[in-house]
Write an enzyme that holds these catalytic residues in place. Structure first.
Site, PDB file in Angstrom:
ATOM      1  N   SER A  35       1.482 -21.363   4.024  1.00 13.50           N
ATOM      2  CA  SER A  35       1.221 -21.772   5.415  1.00 13.50           C
ATOM      3  C   SER A  35       0.810 -20.576   6.266  1.00 13.50           C
ATOM      4  CB  SER A  35       2.478 -22.396   6.027  1.00 13.50           C
ATOM      5  OG  SER A  35       2.760 -23.621   5.413  1.00 13.50           O
TER       6      SER A  35
ATOM      7  N   GLY B 232      -4.632 -29.782   2.517  1.00 15.39           N
ATOM      8  CA  GLY B 232      -4.518 -30.481   3.806  1.00 15.39           C
ATOM      9  C   GLY B 232      -4.503 -29.502   4.968  1.00 15.39           C
TER      10      GLY B 232
ATOM     11  N   ARG C  30      -6.307 -38.734   1.813  1.00 15.50           N
ATOM     12  CA  ARG C  30      -5.228 -38.460   2.774  1.00 15.50           C
ATOM     13  C   ARG C  30      -5.697 -38.703   4.216  1.00 15.50           C
ATOM     14  NH1 ARG C  30      -2.511 -32.903   1.187  1.00 15.50           N
ATOM     15  NH2 ARG C  30      -1.096 -33.606   2.831  1.00 15.50           N
TER      16      ARG C  30
ATOM     17  N   GLN D  10       0.658 -29.543  10.710  1.00  9.15           N
ATOM     18  CA  GLN D  10      -0.800 -29.451  10.571  1.00  9.15           C
ATOM     19  C   GLN D  10      -1.489 -30.058  11.787  1.00  9.15           C
ATOM     20  OE1 GLN D  10      -1.669 -31.234   6.744  1.00  9.15           O
ATOM     21  NE2 GLN D  10      -0.881 -29.458   5.636  1.00  9.15           N
TER      22      GLN D  10
ATOM     23  N   ASP E 234       8.552 -30.288   2.015  1.00 13.81           N
ATOM     24  CA  ASP E 234       7.932 -29.778   0.791  1.00 13.81           C
ATOM     25  C   ASP E 234       8.949 -29.543  -0.327  1.00 13.81           C
ATOM     26  OD1 ASP E 234       5.445 -29.865   1.929  1.00 13.81           O
ATOM     27  OD2 ASP E 234       5.374 -27.733   2.424  1.00 13.81           O
TER      28      ASP E 234
ATOM     29  N   ARG F 243       4.471 -38.866  -3.153  1.00 11.61           N
ATOM     30  CA  ARG F 243       5.561 -38.144  -3.826  1.00 11.61           C
ATOM     31  C   ARG F 243       6.814 -39.000  -3.999  1.00 11.61           C
ATOM     32  NH1 ARG F 243       4.498 -32.124  -1.207  1.00 11.61           N
ATOM     33  NH2 ARG F 243       2.867 -31.594  -2.707  1.00 11.61           N
TER      34      ARG F 243
ATOM     35  N   ARG G  86       3.661 -29.697  -6.528  1.00 17.28           N
ATOM     36  CA  ARG G  86       5.118 -29.699  -6.315  1.00 17.28           C
ATOM     37  C   ARG G  86       5.828 -30.667  -7.269  1.00 17.28           C
ATOM     38  NH1 ARG G  86       5.439 -26.001  -2.290  1.00 17.28           N
ATOM     39  NH2 ARG G  86       3.933 -26.234  -0.600  1.00 17.28           N
TER      40      ARG G  86
HETATM   41  C1  S3P Z   1       1.990 -27.424   6.293  1.00 15.85           C
HETATM   42  C2  S3P Z   1       2.638 -28.459   6.898  1.00 15.85           C
HETATM   43  C3  S3P Z   1       3.252 -29.571   6.163  1.00 15.85           C
HETATM   44  C4  S3P Z   1       3.494 -29.224   4.706  1.00 15.85           C
HETATM   45  C5  S3P Z   1       2.322 -28.562   4.082  1.00 15.85           C
HETATM   46  C6  S3P Z   1       1.934 -27.295   4.821  1.00 15.85           C
HETATM   47  C7  S3P Z   1       1.364 -26.395   7.129  1.00 15.85           C
HETATM   48  O1  S3P Z   1       2.379 -30.694   6.220  1.00 15.85           O
HETATM   49  O2  S3P Z   1       3.846 -30.382   3.984  1.00 15.85           O
HETATM   50  O3  S3P Z   1       2.607 -28.213   2.724  1.00 15.85           O
HETATM   51  O4  S3P Z   1       0.984 -25.324   6.594  1.00 15.85           O
HETATM   52  O5  S3P Z   1       1.229 -26.621   8.330  1.00 15.85           O
HETATM   53  P1  S3P Z   1       2.404 -31.701   7.498  1.00 15.85           P
HETATM   54  O6  S3P Z   1       2.168 -30.892   8.688  1.00 15.85           O
HETATM   55  O7  S3P Z   1       1.313 -32.697   7.260  1.00 15.85           O
HETATM   56  O8  S3P Z   1       3.763 -32.318   7.458  1.00 15.85           O
END
Ligand code: S3P
Length: 431
Positions: free
Chosen positions: A22, A93, A121, A167, A317, A348, A390
């Site tokens: 992240s 994502g 997604r 995100q 996660d 998941r 994962r």
């Molecule tokens: C992330 C936020 C999470 C997480 C992903 C990384 C990020 O997703 O599951 O692995 O880097 O901001 P969401 O914001 O969709 O929950």
């Protein structure tokens, strides 16, 4: 590629963690729109973070890699160039959602897409706020990628997040850098705050008032020299492995300990896992420290604490591997309020349920989680990972405590977040 694993007598030694995924995404994107050249040490070698670097290069950003250090020549806030190709976010994502916020601030048209998993997604969650800000964003049917974005002059908005998602929050805050007037996002369930921390480090203004996070537009972002901490979500697989395998004693140096992520450690401690933090420091607003985890037989006498509410968002996660842990605890574990797991790299909830059942566990699927009745022995089987990193790593951990041989299919997907995972696992096992 299929990886075959057997029960392990014990685990010992040290695990080198990859850079946090992240944080690496955010440092790379902010460096690209800053003035000057940033050096990012211990940048995640993960496939996802390379998708971000590839997209930035396609947008005219000069990127150099030398070992674990990535150097990025910033082009300034509005300096990205129209790409001559479709941007490919791969499996990531974070790449598609965060970069969409930055693209919405640029007055050219770009298209961003990803692999089969990412293309299924939901993107409506970022399309809606970006449209409110004035960007033109189109998608395939049902708000699925590819996204076609034409940005330019955005207005600042005040936006309450309909879903607990770092995100989406980050996408809106990044687009807010290009707004007329401040942009504020409300999150009622706290999610990881790496964007807010990194933005401040690069020179942006971020205010927090209650649940609202507000950014000022047109910041003068300046290049930085930064070191990414180790990935705590990657560490989670080894913390749980040591908790499951008798006699284990592992150290994991330099793990990221951001307050919104270390909920994992609090949870493991409550569950009875013997995990200690040593040598804690803080660099660029991101705490980090060394972890030591030792097997504790008492863990197996009680149920794991239930995972629900805000904790489900913090542990989102880590739930696959915590579900594996729950299947071995006497009272099992119940996981609720985790609908978001259905729209990750795979569904998941379904993947955990199917694979745990095929290993012999007693599991009920709920729309928003799982009920895992623990205490049953696990036996080796074929693990259908659906190419989800994962799921592959969580069931590699299950395999270490299972009777017989476990075969993890599409095992190479671990590279999405943890290149070197299989070697690291091999190195700490007593053969
Ligand atoms: C992330 C936020 C999470 C997480 C992903 C990384 C990020 O997703 O599951 O692995 O880097 O901001 P969401 O914001 O969709 O929950």
């Amino acid at each position: 590629m299929i990886r075959t694993l057997n029960r392990t007598a014990t685990l010992s030694g040290s695990v080198q963690l990859p850079g946090d995924k992240s944080i690496s995404h955010r440092y790379a994107m902010l460096a690209a729109i800053a003035e000057g050249t940033s050096a990012i040490r211990h940048f995640a070698a993960s496939r996802d973070c390379h998708s971000t670097l590839d997209c930035l290069q396609a947008l005219g950003v000069e990127v150099h890699e030398s070992g674990e250090t990535v150097t990025i020549c910033g082009r300034g806030l509005r300096g990205l160039r129209a790409p001559g190709q479709i941007l490919d976010a791969g499996n990531s994502g974070t790449t598609i959602r965060l970069l969409s916020g930055i693209l919405a601030g640029h007055p050219f048209e770009s298209t961003i897409t990803g692999d089969a998993s990412l293309s299924s997604r939901p993107m409506g969650r970022v399309m809606r706020p970006l449209r409110l800000m004035g960007a033109a964003v189109e998608s395939r049917e049902r708000d699925l990628p590819p996204l076609r974005i034409r940005g330019g002059s955005l207005k600042g908005i005040r936006y309450s997040l309909p879903v607990a998602s770092a995100q989406v929050k980050s996408c809106v805050l990044l687009a807010g850098l290009y707004g007329k007037g401040p942009t504020a996002v409300e999150e009622t369930i706290p999610t990881r705050d790496h964007t807010e921390i990194a933005l401040r480090e690069f020179g942006g203004t971020v205010r927090q008032a209650g649940n609202w996070i507000e950014v000022d537009p047109e910041p003068a972002l300046r290049a930085r020299q930064l070191t990414v901490p180790g990935d705590l979500s990657g560490a989670a697989f080894f913390l749980v492995a040591a908790a499951l395998v008798p006699g284990s004693d592992l150290t994991l140096p330099g793990a990221g300990l951001n307050a919104r992520r270390r909920e994992l450690l609090a949870y493991l401690e409550r569950a009875g896992v013997d995990v200690a933090v040593e040598n804690e420091t803080c660099l660029a607003g991101e705490p980090r420290g060394d972890l030591r985890v030792r097997f504790n037989p008492e863990l197996f006498d009680r149920p794991l604490p239930p995972i629900r509410g805000a904790e489900a968002a913090s542990l989102i996660d880590e739930i696959p591997v915590l579900a594996v842990l729950g299947s071995r605890a006497a009272g099992g574990v119940e996981i609720s309020d985790a609908h978001e797991l259905r729209v990750k790299e795979s569904d998941r909830i379904a993947a955990i349920a199917a694979n745990l059942r095929s290993m012999g566990a007693d599991v009920t699927e709920k729309p928003d989680g799982l009920v895992i009745r623990g205490g049953r022995p696990l036996s080796g089987t074929d693990i259908v990972t659906l190419g989800d990193h994962r799921i592959a790593m969580a069931f590699a951990v299950a395999a270490l405590a299972a009777e017989g041989e476990t075969r993890i299919h599409e095992a190479e997907c671990a590279d999405v977040s943890f290149p070197g995972f299989w070697d690291a696992l091999n190195a700490i096992r007593t053969k």
